[in-house]
Design a protein around this motif. Sequence first.
Motif, short mmCIF file in Angstrom:
data_model
loop_
_atom_site.label_atom_id
_atom_site.label_comp_id
_atom_site.label_asym_id
_atom_site.label_seq_id
_atom_site.Cartn_x
_atom_site.Cartn_y
_atom_site.Cartn_z
N SER A 66 0.83 -1.21 0.00
CA SER A 66 0.00 0.00 0.00
C SER A 66 0.86 1.25 0.00
O SER A 66 0.60 2.20 -0.75
CB SER A 66 -0.94 -0.01 1.21
N MET A 70 0.81 3.83 -3.27
CA MET A 70 0.30 5.19 -3.09
C MET A 70 1.39 6.23 -3.37
O MET A 70 1.12 7.29 -3.96
CB MET A 70 -0.25 5.37 -1.67
N VAL A 75 -1.32 8.30 -5.43
CA VAL A 75 -2.74 8.01 -5.22
C VAL A 75 -3.13 8.44 -3.81
O VAL A 75 -2.41 8.14 -2.84
CB VAL A 75 -3.04 6.51 -5.44
N GLN A 77 -5.23 8.47 -0.26
CA GLN A 77 -5.63 7.33 0.57
C GLN A 77 -7.11 6.99 0.40
O GLN A 77 -7.49 5.81 0.42
CB GLN A 77 -5.33 7.59 2.04
N PHE A 80 -7.48 5.12 -2.89
CA PHE A 80 -6.88 3.79 -2.76
C PHE A 80 -7.79 2.85 -1.99
O PHE A 80 -8.04 1.71 -2.41
CB PHE A 80 -5.52 3.91 -2.07
N LYS A 154 0.78 6.17 4.05
CA LYS A 154 1.34 6.97 2.97
C LYS A 154 2.29 8.04 3.48
O LYS A 154 3.33 8.31 2.87
CB LYS A 154 0.21 7.63 2.18
#
Length: 266
Positions: A66, A70, A75, A77, A80, A154
């Motif tokens: 993840s 990201m 991207v 959160q 995502f 992230k």
Amino acid sequence: VFTMLFGVICLKKRYGTADFCIVGLMVAGLCMFMHADAHTSAVFQPVGIGMLIISLLCDGAISNLSEALMNQYDVGQDEFIFRLYSVATFFICIAAAAKGDLRDGLSYLTQPGTLQEMEEDLAPTWTISGKILTMALFSTTGFLGSSCSAAITKSFGALTMSITSTARKATTIFLSFALFPNECTVEHVGGIFLFIASLVAKSLRASKRGRHHHSSSHGHKHSKKVGGNREDVPVIEMGGGSMDASNTSMCSPLQLRRKALGDDAV
């Protein structure tokens, strides 16, 4: 531990000695606490231990992937989590429909009362709208929590998210131990102390790193007094000299060149 292991082996991450010590201290505290509780209430099942290890491996893989996805594709959160949950919901609905659980669930939502009240023909205490509203609130708050978790992953990395999640789960265990009648031993207290000490060490290290980053980022600015107040003016370095960006607006290109190369430049 599994998050760090997956990050080092698969994503080639590097963790400092302090990170390994903090995680080791946290694991030691949890193991001590659970070992003390195992003699009174826990039931040992090898199958459960195997499933727990597989779950932790998957959690470590998802956290690191993840973070990588990201940051690599920029991207958010929320996007995502929405895409991840949409794909998961699609396949879960297919599996539930094939097993018959989807039909039973929809039938439960369209009738008032709890499952026990419906089976025993008792007076319903829950309305249809109340059950749908509760499910919607539960889903919304769950999505909010997942979004916050993804934001931590992230911004601060998979290890910080793993530590945060572990602290949340451990807090639940500690509170249940304190609120319900349980036997408290010295081993229980020692495990809680080690776990809290690891969290304090992590917080102090993060705070120290934040202050160091703040001071270093402001070290490249030049403080200048303007209108009785001090403001940060960036310094432009050209050649062997430097000058304030605020002084360049009224200078011609030739004057800028002379200031950059020296007063004797032609």
